[in-house]
Scaffold this active site. Structure first.
Site, PDB file in Angstrom:
ATOM      1  N   ASP A 246       0.865  -1.172   0.000  1.00 15.99           N
ATOM      2  CA  ASP A 246       0.000   0.000   0.000  1.00 15.99           C
ATOM      3  C   ASP A 246       0.912   1.235   0.000  1.00 15.99           C
ATOM      4  O   ASP A 246       2.136   1.124   0.160  1.00 15.99           O
ATOM      5  CB  ASP A 246      -0.980  -0.012   1.175  1.00 15.99           C
ATOM      6  CG  ASP A 246      -2.202   0.862   0.886  1.00 15.99           C
ATOM      7  OD1 ASP A 246      -2.132   1.697  -0.038  1.00 15.99           O
ATOM      8  OD2 ASP A 246      -3.224   0.722   1.570  1.00 15.99           O
TER       9      ASP A 246
HETATM   10  C1  BGC Z   1      -4.894   3.354  -0.031  1.00 13.72           C
HETATM   11  C2  BGC Z   1      -5.143   2.339  -1.117  1.00 13.72           C
HETATM   12  C3  BGC Z   1      -4.973   2.972  -2.485  1.00 13.72           C
HETATM   13  C4  BGC Z   1      -3.582   3.585  -2.564  1.00 13.72           C
HETATM   14  C5  BGC Z   1      -3.273   4.212  -3.902  1.00 13.72           C
HETATM   15  C6  BGC Z   1      -3.594   4.097  -0.242  1.00 13.72           C
HETATM   16  O1  BGC Z   1      -3.456   5.153   0.645  1.00 13.72           O
HETATM   17  O2  BGC Z   1      -4.891   2.703   1.217  1.00 13.72           O
HETATM   18  O3  BGC Z   1      -6.422   1.782  -0.971  1.00 13.72           O
HETATM   19  O4  BGC Z   1      -5.174   2.024  -3.488  1.00 13.72           O
HETATM   20  O5  BGC Z   1      -3.466   4.561  -1.561  1.00 13.72           O
HETATM   21  O6  BGC Z   1      -3.959   5.382  -4.089  1.00 13.72           O
END
Ligand code: BGC
Length: 689
Positions: A246
């Site tokens: 993530d």
């Molecule tokens: C979120 C994800 C997301 C990623 C990319 C993160 O902060 O937890 O769900 O896909 O950012 O934007």
């Protein structure tokens, strides 16, 4: 490939946020042509093609870049939030919505979405409850698979297929107190009972990638968890795609107390099984040195790079790195996507309450007071993670009502108050509108930023100002139809008792307005049912239907309130009535390798057509590992014309539907008594060796 080339494949940067003519050149220049992936934040296929050309022509090996983006409930044509989509109980429609979202994405330059989120969510204080499919593992599995199939199509190499990403692997929704990013105490049994099933189903359905979560799972963070990432995902389930971290979740191992510095964090995530680093540059900075020091091996690096390249081959990016450059009018809001947006909005709205047939509103109603901060809203109604959605494309509730009631009924609009704050200056205008109308349609709810990521709330109740507006309007003595738009279950408090009818519209996306108006007028018959329980108060959390049995079932409830929630999972009313025949079983005793067929006839006993969802639950009252009071195993939604009778059937496969996992994820099928449950019915059968 050189070490540097390999490690850049394992690296993702962002690109295109400031994609106007002045900025784009500088950011294009900054991107290394050897980069593995970009979070592509523009809608312009021209920019994608230009940056792709850089990779294809200016890097030694000409490896295409994988462009990822958060397409969560639509790209430009925004659908209802995923939690709402689950309330439609229509996975085929959800698959179609994902397919159209994939097409819009691909035509804009995106190859990969960070979706679906299949984190079973039982604490609605957690804002991300909006992004998944509710409280039940089976429901998350079914809708997760539907969206994977929709995004990825028949073949990943099809022109409009994009790769899916199951997230957030795993246990994220159990973050303590609903506080995002916090520690999650996930017992091994809960891991297997609750969290793993949707991921296992998604992997089996061919999901190309997974995202490792932020949370610490019982002492080992999800982004450095060898057990979940390698032992289970790669070895047991044989997933041949890759895992992306993530956003910054590798570096987060430092504040989590699991790594002492960036190098240590890179080592721990990489060896646990995270192949791509999202935006930290932490692999690019540290893996070469870790290789040199023999802390990681080239074999491990090669495996990771192979997984990433395999997806690029499967997507056909080597053969077709560029996308068609169509004008926006040919990419977005095409009739098929608008039709799906409308249908999904209609089917996902849930009629929670309808006293004395308040709804649909009577034909002789001359004036409607349309009140509340949500009436003319075009931003919050899209919900969080609205992709590249545009408020200007949103059909507001007001627009929907105007279309629906034009020439028939006068609409007296007043905003009344804002979503929050203490400005009551609009109350007077709202009271006047209420007094001159026959009925009040009050549209309250949540701002989009109150749910989604980093959007924890300590209470599920609406802000005081909105509750106050309700009380002021109640003084008019006119019936109130309450419409709520929100990203999580709401604690309705006295609003529940005092409203004549309540329609939960969630955050229905760009085509919500006419769906709401159509349900209120009676043109449409609501068919949504809750995929998540509405607690009576925030203090009841967690409350979910598939809880385990109590040692003293008659004791242990709350002293101050009922222990029953306000609305259970599965609740949802219709304008027609359905009667269920007695369930018949093909046998009352079955052996472990024989399927059992359960049937019921459902008759539409009302005066208008309607859709009914039969939800089949299994209960296993005694087992060597205790089981939840009941578990959803199958559902089916059908349209029944007024007076029509149809057979609904559930074929129980003992291995699939009656077995359960232990704390090691090993499934057991134990003989004994079981119950099949549907509506109010509970029928016993026996499984013998
Ligand atoms: C979120 C994800 C997301 C990623 C990319 C993160 O902060 O937890 O769900 O896909 O950012 O934007």
């Amino acid at each position: 490939m050189t070490i540097e080339e390999k490690i850049l494949q394992m690296t993702q940067w962002t690109y295109g946020k400031n994609a106007n003519a002045n900025n784009i050149e500088a950011s294009k220049k900054a991107v290394r042509p050897e980069i593995g992936s970009l979070i592509y934040r523009s809608v312009n296929p021209v920019y994608r093609n230009e940056i792709m050309r850089k990779a294809m022509e200016q890097s030694r090996l000409g490896i295409p870049i994988l462009m990822g983006f958060d397409v969560i409930h639509g790209f430009r044509t925004i659908y209802p939030i995923p939690l709402a989509q689950a309330c439609s109980w229509n996975p085929n429609l959800v698959a179609k919505a994902a397919a159209v979202a994939a097409k819009e994405s691909k035509l804009s330059g995106v190859d990969w979405t960070f979706s679906p989120m299949i984190d079973v969510a039982r604490d609605p204080r957690w804002g991300r409850v909006a992004e998944g499919y509710g409280e039940d593992p089976y429901t998350n599995a079914v809708f997760g698979v539907a969206s994977v199939k929709g995004y990825q199509g028949k073949n990943l190499s099809d022109t409009f297929s994009i790769a899916a990403c199951l997230k957030h692997y795993i246990g994220y929704s159990l973050s303590e107190g609903g506080r995002d990013y916090h520690y999650a105490d996930v017992s091994a049994q809960t891991l297997w009972d609750t969290f793993m099933p949707p991921y296992e189903a998604g992997v089996k359905a061919g999901a190309a990638t997974l995202m490792s979560a932020f949370n610490d799972i019982s002492g080992v963070p999800a982004s450095a968890n060898h057990f979940t990432l390698t032992d289970i995902l790669k070895q047991r389930w044989k997933h041949d795609g890759f895992v992306v971290s993530d956003w910054g979740s590798i570096e987060n191992l430092i504040p989590q107390g699991f790594a002492k510095d960036r190098k240590d964090a890179a080592l721990k995530s990489f060896t646990a099984g995270v192949e791509m680093d999202m935006v930290d540059n932490i692999y690019a900075d540290n893996l070469p040195l870790l290789l040199k020091e023999h802390r990681i091996s080239m074999k491990q690096v090669d495996d990771a790079v192979r997984r990433i390249l395999r997806l690029k081959f499967k997507l056909g990016l080597f053969d077709k790195p560029y996308v068609e450059e169509l004008p926006e009018k040919d990419r977005y809001y095409q009739p098929e996507s608008m039709a799906i947006a409308r249908k999904l909005a209609e089917e996902s709205m849930v009629l929670l309450k309808n006293d004395g047939q308040t709804l649909p509103i009577a034909h002789n109603i001359k004036q409607i007071a349309l009140i509340g901060p949500m009436v003319k809203d075009s931003i919050n109604i899209m919900g969080s993670w609205e992709g590249q959605g545009m408020p200007s494309s949103v059909e507001t509730i007001f627009d929907g009502f105007k279309k629906e009631f034009q020439g028939k009924t006068t609409l007296n609009f007043a905003k009344g108050c804002d979503f929050d704050g203490d400005d009551e200056s609009g109350f007077n205008e709202a009271s006047i509108a209420a007094k001159k109308s026959d009925i009040i349609v009050l549209c309250l709810g949540e701002m989009e930023k109150w749910s989604g990521e980093n959007a924890t709330r300590s209470t599920l109740a609406l802000p005081v100002i909105q509750q106050h507006l309700f009380s002021i309007l109640k003084q008019s003595g006119k019936p109130i139809i309450l419409i709520i738009s929100n990203g999580r279950p709401i604690e309705l408090g006295s609003l529940n008792r005092l409203s004549g009818a309540i329609l939960e519209i969630w955050q229905p996306g760009i085509a919500g307005g006419s769906a709401v108006a159509g349900i209120i007028s009676g043109r449409l018959n609501p068919s949504g049912k809750l995929a998540i329980t509405f607690p009576l108060t925030t203090g009841q959390i967690p409350t979910y239907y598939n809880m385990r049995q109590s040692a003293r079932p008659k004791l242990g409830g709350y002293q101050d309130i009922s222990s029953e929630p306000n609305y259970w999972f599965g609740h949802g009313l219709s304008y027609t009535t359905f009667s269920y025949s007695k369930i018949t079983l093909s046998d009352s005793i079955i052996s472990k390798n024989k399927n059992l067929i359960a049937r019921v006839e459902i008759t539409n006993t009302g005066l208008r057509d309607g859709k009914e969802t039969a939800m089949w639950f299994i209960s296993d009252p005694v087992a060597s590992v205790t089981r939840p009071v009941k578990e959803l195993k199958f559902f089916e939604k059908k349209n029944l014309k007024a007076g029509e009778k149809q057979t609904f059937q559930f074929e129980i496969d003992p291995i699939r539907d009656l077995s359960f996992p232990d704390a090691n994820g090993v499934r057991h099928l134990e003989s004994g008594e079981f119950y099949i449950m549907l509506n109010e019915q509970k029928v016993k059968f026996e499984l013998v060796d």
